[in-house]
Design a protein around this motif. Structure first.
Motif, PDB file in Angstrom:
ATOM      1  N   GLY A 118      -3.970  -5.841   1.606  1.00 47.20           N
ATOM      2  CA  GLY A 118      -3.418  -4.385   1.017  1.00 47.20           C
ATOM      3  C   GLY A 118      -3.345  -4.172  -0.348  1.00 47.20           C
ATOM      4  O   GLY A 118      -3.861  -3.364  -0.851  1.00 47.20           O
ATOM      5  N   VAL A 141      -7.339  -3.763  -0.899  1.00 45.34           N
ATOM      6  CA  VAL A 141      -7.675  -2.449  -0.708  1.00 45.34           C
ATOM      7  C   VAL A 141      -7.023  -1.442  -1.394  1.00 45.34           C
ATOM      8  O   VAL A 141      -7.605  -0.460  -1.469  1.00 45.34           O
ATOM      9  CB  VAL A 141      -7.783  -2.570   0.950  1.00 45.34           C
ATOM     10  N   ARG A 142      -5.647  -1.475  -1.185  1.00 45.82           N
ATOM     11  CA  ARG A 142      -4.943  -0.257  -1.803  1.00 45.82           C
ATOM     12  C   ARG A 142      -4.937   0.808  -0.968  1.00 45.82           C
ATOM     13  O   ARG A 142      -4.669   1.991  -1.282  1.00 45.82           O
ATOM     14  CB  ARG A 142      -5.428  -0.009  -3.341  1.00 45.82           C
ATOM     15  N   HIS A 143      -5.120   0.664   0.485  1.00 49.86           N
ATOM     16  CA  HIS A 143      -5.226   1.693   1.339  1.00 49.86           C
ATOM     17  C   HIS A 143      -4.642   1.222   2.761  1.00 49.86           C
ATOM     18  O   HIS A 143      -5.311   0.281   3.119  1.00 49.86           O
ATOM     19  CB  HIS A 143      -6.788   2.284   1.550  1.00 49.86           C
ATOM     20  N   SER A 144      -3.766   1.763   3.120  1.00 51.68           N
ATOM     21  CA  SER A 144      -2.954   1.479   4.348  1.00 51.68           C
ATOM     22  C   SER A 144      -4.000   1.182   5.709  1.00 51.68           C
ATOM     23  O   SER A 144      -4.046   0.291   6.353  1.00 51.68           O
ATOM     24  CB  SER A 144      -1.927   2.181   4.566  1.00 51.68           C
ATOM     25  N   ALA A 145      -4.549   2.430   5.832  1.00 50.63           N
ATOM     26  CA  ALA A 145      -5.527   2.368   7.037  1.00 50.63           C
ATOM     27  C   ALA A 145      -6.488   1.514   7.125  1.00 50.63           C
ATOM     28  O   ALA A 145      -6.955   0.609   7.819  1.00 50.63           O
ATOM     29  CB  ALA A 145      -5.916   3.866   7.406  1.00 50.63           C
ATOM     30  N   GLY A 146      -7.276   1.496   5.702  1.00 51.91           N
ATOM     31  CA  GLY A 146      -8.163   0.429   5.600  1.00 51.91           C
ATOM     32  C   GLY A 146      -7.862  -0.931   5.691  1.00 51.91           C
ATOM     33  O   GLY A 146      -8.632  -1.996   6.135  1.00 51.91           O
ATOM     34  N   ALA A 147      -6.822  -1.411   4.912  1.00 52.01           N
ATOM     35  CA  ALA A 147      -6.360  -2.612   5.153  1.00 52.01           C
ATOM     36  C   ALA A 147      -5.871  -3.153   6.592  1.00 52.01           C
ATOM     37  O   ALA A 147      -6.144  -4.334   7.044  1.00 52.01           O
ATOM     38  CB  ALA A 147      -5.152  -2.933   4.275  1.00 52.01           C
ATOM     39  N   THR A 149       0.955  -1.490  -0.059  1.00 57.01           N
ATOM     40  CA  THR A 149      -0.059  -0.058  -0.133  1.00 57.01           C
ATOM     41  C   THR A 149       0.753   1.275  -0.010  1.00 57.01           C
ATOM     42  O   THR A 149       0.273   2.294  -0.378  1.00 57.01           O
ATOM     43  CB  THR A 149      -0.891   0.060   1.290  1.00 57.01           C
ATOM     44  N   SER A 150       2.049   1.269   0.564  1.00 56.70           N
ATOM     45  CA  SER A 150       2.936   2.423   0.457  1.00 56.70           C
ATOM     46  C   SER A 150       3.121   2.821  -0.971  1.00 56.70           C
ATOM     47  O   SER A 150       3.542   4.123  -1.336  1.00 56.70           O
ATOM     48  CB  SER A 150       4.251   2.052   1.234  1.00 56.70           C
ATOM     49  N   HIS A 201       1.057   2.480  -3.623  1.00 54.63           N
ATOM     50  CA  HIS A 201       0.087   3.023  -3.890  1.00 54.63           C
ATOM     51  C   HIS A 201      -0.122   4.473  -3.323  1.00 54.63           C
ATOM     52  O   HIS A 201      -0.596   5.319  -4.273  1.00 54.63           O
ATOM     53  CB  HIS A 201      -1.290   2.339  -3.721  1.00 54.63           C
ATOM     54  N   ALA A 202       0.199   4.662  -2.155  1.00 53.10           N
ATOM     55  CA  ALA A 202      -0.147   5.998  -1.470  1.00 53.10           C
ATOM     56  C   ALA A 202       0.996   7.097  -2.254  1.00 53.10           C
ATOM     57  O   ALA A 202       0.508   8.141  -2.260  1.00 53.10           O
ATOM     58  CB  ALA A 202       0.288   5.821  -0.060  1.00 53.10           C
TER      59      ALA A 202
END
Length: 282
Positions: A188, A191-197, A102-103, A105-106
């Motif tokens: 991850g 979802v592709r989102h750190s907090a969500g995953a 995810t990092s 993607h961010a």
């Protein structure tokens, strides 16, 4: 003096030869593994997460060892004190698994990664391999250090006999936590989102015991509640490390069933991540 070359004539000799093309080997999995290893070792999140894992597991484990006597190890394995730190340290493993993908993607680095390596499945495979080996080495090393310390400090006759089987059980427990991290990496990727995953993984680990305790309050759902309580991450880790686990009023599930369950869940998530990453735009 030499005059200009007539139109239509060809030039031969060293002056006509251009620079030799650089060799361009066909990309393979080894290149992707080297790239992912460089990414993992060059970011601070790896140092902080794995460092916190080692400190928590070893620190709490050594504290438990100093507060127990030889007789306490008649019923538990030498590696069991590592469980207390690993129940907390598993969060660091899951966070690292999520951040492994995810990092990118961010920050948008994933676009550069997939441009340089269009074969997305190869990149994803490299992430799984590098993360799994790194996480397993850190977990097994920490557990082994705690177990060795316990064996040295509590080696008296009152500690009872201990065989090599408990060390293999500790490896199985380390593998279980590693698979939780692999599951986190797959979530991850989906979802592709750190907090969500991370929130999803925390829910998967912490909610089953709560839900199971609620279900056993009603007679109609008691069996379902006992099953959920028996098959969740904390109970599985306790049983793998030689501590009491399982539902009340029933036979605790075997160690193999815990490993098969996490393999099934993690394997399904990994398969879904391959399909999703291959089809979805970045």
């Amino acid at each position: 003096m030499t005059g200009p070359t007539p139109r239509g004539a060809t030039t031969t000799g060293p002056a006509a030869a251009g620079p030799a093309p650089l060799p361009s080997p066909r990309p393979h999995l080894g290149h992707a593994l080297a790239s992912e290893w460089t990414k993992m070792t060059s970011v601070r999140s790896t140092v902080w997460t794995l460092g916190s894992l080692v400190v928590i597991v070893v620190g709490i484990g050594l504290l438990v060892i100093t507060q127990t006597d030889d007789r306490a190890f008649r019923e538990i394995a030498y590696t069991s004190p590592a469980l207390f730190g690993l129940l907390v340290g598993q969060i660091a493993v899951m966070v690292l698994g999520v951040l492994t993908i995810t990092s990118e993607h961010a920050t948008g680095l994933v676009r550069t990664t997939f441009t340089a390596a269009p074969e997305r499945h190869r990149v994803l495979t490299a992430k799984y391999v590098v993360f799994s080996l790194t996480a397993f080495a850190a977990i097994a090393g920490s557990v082994g250090l705690v177990g060795t310390a316990a064996a040295i400090v509590h080696s008296g006759a009152d500690a009872g006999s201990h065989g090599i089987s408990e060390w293999f059980a500790a490896l199985a427990g380390s593998l279980y936590v590693t698979l939780l991290g692999v599951l986190a990496l797959a979530v991850g990727a989906l979802v592709r989102h750190s907090a969500g995953a991370i929130a999803v993984m925390l829910g998967l680990v912490t909610l089953p015991p709560v839900i199971g305790a609620m279900l056993i309050s009603w007679q109609a759902t008691t069996s379902i509640g006992n099953t959920i309580i028996s098959y969740n991450a904390p109970v599985a880790m306790m049983q793998l490390f030689g501590m009491q686990g399982g539902s009340e009023g029933g036979t605790p599930p075997s160690d193999l069933s815990h490993l098969l369950l996490i393999l099934l869940v993690a394997g399904g998530a990994v398969a879904a991540s391959y399909v999703t990453v291959g089809r979805r735009d970045v």
